[in-house]
Design an enzyme around this catalytic site. Structure first.
Site, PDB file in Angstrom:
ATOM      1  N   GLU A  58       0.726  -1.082   0.031  1.00 16.51           N
ATOM      2  CA  GLU A  58      -0.003  -0.051   0.036  1.00 16.51           C
ATOM      3  C   GLU A  58       0.832   1.236   0.039  1.00 16.51           C
ATOM      4  OE1 GLU A  58      -3.114   0.235  -0.529  1.00 16.51           O
ATOM      5  OE2 GLU A  58      -3.621  -1.816  -0.248  1.00 16.51           O
TER       6      GLU A  58
ATOM      7  N   ASN B  34       1.028   3.854  -3.090  1.00 15.62           N
ATOM      8  CA  ASN B  34       0.925   5.490  -3.033  1.00 15.62           C
ATOM      9  C   ASN B  34       1.710   6.140  -3.467  1.00 15.62           C
ATOM     10  OD1 ASN B  34      -1.729   5.010  -1.857  1.00 15.62           O
ATOM     11  ND2 ASN B  34      -1.020   5.539   0.291  1.00 15.62           N
TER      12      ASN B  34
ATOM     13  N   ARG C 106      -9.681   3.759  -7.294  1.00 12.76           N
ATOM     14  CA  ARG C 106      -8.948   3.666  -6.129  1.00 12.76           C
ATOM     15  C   ARG C 106     -10.054   3.612  -4.766  1.00 12.76           C
ATOM     16  NH1 ARG C 106      -4.990   1.330  -7.525  1.00 12.76           N
ATOM     17  NH2 ARG C 106      -4.157   1.541  -5.550  1.00 12.76           N
TER      18      ARG C 106
END
Length: 162
Positions: A46, A50, A121
């Site tokens: 994650e 990002n 997303r």
């Protein structure tokens, strides 16, 4: 005992899996549970995702026909740095980019908040990082980048008394 490693790689989507597996291999000698390993791999995934998608707006692999990145004037996709320190059974992970940064970190950390709804997303990246680690800290400066710091204790104890 203290052990340390660092990865620096291009901010392209293919490298997200590399970072996740490298961090997992780094802690493998501690014999983490399947759940601990999955937690760490998810949190790292994650954070790196990002950096790639939001930090560098590198959409290659996430949106058909998108360019490979817009981070620098040279067309470079930018770099993501993953720095890990293992102190006994405590894993410290930093995921660092020098991308566009986050205007409002508090808002960005709210579950379901996303600046890329067109990419479907979910806005759950920071929520997952927080749920799967023991500590999460995010520092960001617009125009300069973001550092995500995560801490996870490995071997939190057996549920069976010895």
């Amino acid at each position: 005992m203290k052990n340390e490693m660092e990865l620096i790689f291009d901010a392209v989507s293919d490298n997200e899996a590399f970072a996740r597996v490298a961090v997992a291999a780094f802690i493998a000698h501690l014999d983490p549970t399947v759940e601990e390993m999955a937690d760490i791999k998810t949190a790292v995934s994650e954070a790196v995702t990002n950096s790639i998608i939001h930090g560098y707006e590198n959409l290659y692999g996430y949106k058909r026909g998108a360019s490979s990145g817009t981070a620098g004037e040279s067309g470079s996709p930018g770099k993501v740095r993953v720095h890990c320190i293992l102190e006994k059974e405590i894993l410290h992970v930093e995921v660092i980019d020098q991308g566009r940064g986050i205007e409002n970190v508090e808002q960005a950390m709210e579950p379901l908040f996303t600046t890329k709804p067109e990419l479907e997303r979910s806005g759950m990246g920071f929520a997952f990082m927080e749920a799967f680690t023991d500590e999460l800290e995010v520092e960001s400066t617009p125009g300069k980048g973001t550092t995500v710091r995560m801490v996870k204790k490995i071997g939190t104890g057996s549920w069976i008394d010895a």
